[in-house]
Enzyme design. Structure first.
Site, PDB file in Angstrom:
ATOM      1  N   CYS A   1     -11.029 -16.437 -23.962  1.00 17.03           N
ATOM      2  CA  CYS A   1     -10.314 -15.280 -24.518  1.00 17.03           C
ATOM      3  C   CYS A   1     -10.816 -14.087 -23.734  1.00 17.03           C
ATOM      4  O   CYS A   1     -12.026 -13.944 -23.506  1.00 17.03           O
ATOM      5  CB  CYS A   1     -10.644 -15.129 -26.003  1.00 17.03           C
ATOM      6  SG  CYS A   1     -10.119 -13.544 -26.712  1.00 17.03           S
TER       7      CYS A   1
ATOM      8  N   CYS B   1      -4.130 -12.350 -21.299  1.00 17.49           N
ATOM      9  CA  CYS B   1      -4.412 -12.795 -22.666  1.00 17.49           C
ATOM     10  C   CYS B   1      -4.137 -14.300 -22.716  1.00 17.49           C
ATOM     11  O   CYS B   1      -3.002 -14.732 -22.448  1.00 17.49           O
ATOM     12  CB  CYS B   1      -3.485 -12.048 -23.621  1.00 17.49           C
ATOM     13  SG  CYS B   1      -3.610 -12.548 -25.341  1.00 17.49           S
TER      14      CYS B   1
HETATM   15  N1  DGL Z   1      -7.564 -11.413 -25.410  1.00 21.78           N
HETATM   16  C1  DGL Z   1      -6.800 -12.361 -26.170  1.00 21.78           C
HETATM   17  C2  DGL Z   1      -6.955 -13.753 -25.524  1.00 21.78           C
HETATM   18  O1  DGL Z   1      -7.311 -13.831 -24.359  1.00 21.78           O
HETATM   19  C3  DGL Z   1      -7.150 -12.262 -27.621  1.00 21.78           C
HETATM   20  C4  DGL Z   1      -6.100 -12.790 -28.516  1.00 21.78           C
HETATM   21  C5  DGL Z   1      -6.084 -12.199 -29.896  1.00 21.78           C
HETATM   22  O2  DGL Z   1      -5.682 -11.047 -30.038  1.00 21.78           O
HETATM   23  O3  DGL Z   1      -6.405 -12.934 -30.843  1.00 21.78           O
HETATM   24  O4  DGL Z   1      -6.720 -14.773 -26.122  1.00 21.78           O
END
Ligand code: DGL
EC number: 5.1.1.3
Length: 259
Positions: free
Chosen positions: A186, A75
């Site tokens: 993301c 993440c």
């Molecule tokens: N998958 C997360 C990232 O890489 C998403 C973050 C979120 O929940 O806003 O930033």
């Protein structure tokens, strides 16, 4: 003591980190994997940094309770909020983070602007500023915070009219310029590549850091002598803070999802 057959732990605010874990599975199919997605608290990208830090520590604790031999913070948002603290708190284990894959985008050397899509937190934090400082003189780079996009994917929406409308609105001011490439900063976004290409044009490269992160994980396991040398296919276990069969089934489907 960590041993080679212990699982590798993956964590994300929700289902997005599966775009990274699937790359790790493809290059290390004989490893055992455990994934924890915190969909109950997603999205992280619009929360306070201190809150994301606390949630990330809880998630790492959960994975450690499952005897993982390495942790991947799959993440970008949690990495930018918490990686330093996590690394100094859990020195006994390899912690791998992820950041927007700007380097390969710059290396492509295509004409036009590189657009980095990510959560507002990722684009605001110090880690990203340092990354920008490294490349800002080599390319024309634009940050595009995408609040609201993670929610589509968390709801299982990876294509369709509403999603494309959101993307069209986001890219409004950019479609008339040359776009060199898009960096998917993301881990949720690789799942919407098709919708994104429909909006911005199929010729524009979409770059994500999933494969690079999986390779980095493999390097770290080799370095610490923890690569699993079993010849059998490993196990995959998926946990989510929303303990609902529908969410878990959706997660398994994303591992084999054709991006
Ligand atoms: N998958 C997360 C990232 O890489 C998403 C973050 C979120 O929940 O806003 O930033």
């Amino acid at each position: 003591m960590n041993i080679k057959t212990d699982p590798i732990g993956f964590f994300d605010s929700g289902v997005g980190g599966l775009s990274v874990m699937r790359e790790a599975i493809s290059i290390m199919p004989n490893e055992n994997f455990i994934y924890f997605g915190d969909s109950k608290n997603a999205p992280y990208g619009t929360k306070k940094v201190s809150e994301v830090r606390d949630l990330t520590i809880d998630a790492v604790e959960f994975l450690l309770s499952k005897n993982v031999k390495a942790v991947v913070i799959a993440c970008n948002t949690a990495t930018s909020a918490a990686i330093e603290e996590i690394r100094s708190k859990y020195k006994q284990i390899s912690i791998i983070g992820i950041e927007p894959a700007l380097k390969p985008a710059v290396k492509l050397n295509r004409k036009g602007q590189i657009i980095i899509m990510a959560t507002p937190m990722t684009l605001r934090e110090k880690k990203f500023k340092l990354l920008m400082d490294k490349y800002k003189n080599e390319a024309n780079i634009i940050s595009l915070p995408c609040a609201g996009l993670v929610e589509f994917i968390e709801q299982g929406i990876v294509e369709g009219e509403d999603l494309e409308y959101y993307l069209k609105e986001k890219f409004k001011g950019y479609l008339d310029n040359d776009i060199s490439s898009i960096v998917l900063g993301c881990t949720h976004y690789p799942f919407i590549k098709k919708a994104l290409s429909n909006v911005i044009g199929k010729e524009i490269p979409l770059i994500d850091g999933g494969f690079g992160t999986a390779q980095e994980l493999k390097r770290k396991l080799i370095e610490s002598g923890l690569l699993n040398d079993s010849k059998e296919k490993g196990n995959i276990e998926i946990c989510n803070s929303i303990n609902d069969d529908k969410v878990i089934d959706f997660c398994y489907s994303l591992i084999n999802f054709k991006i």
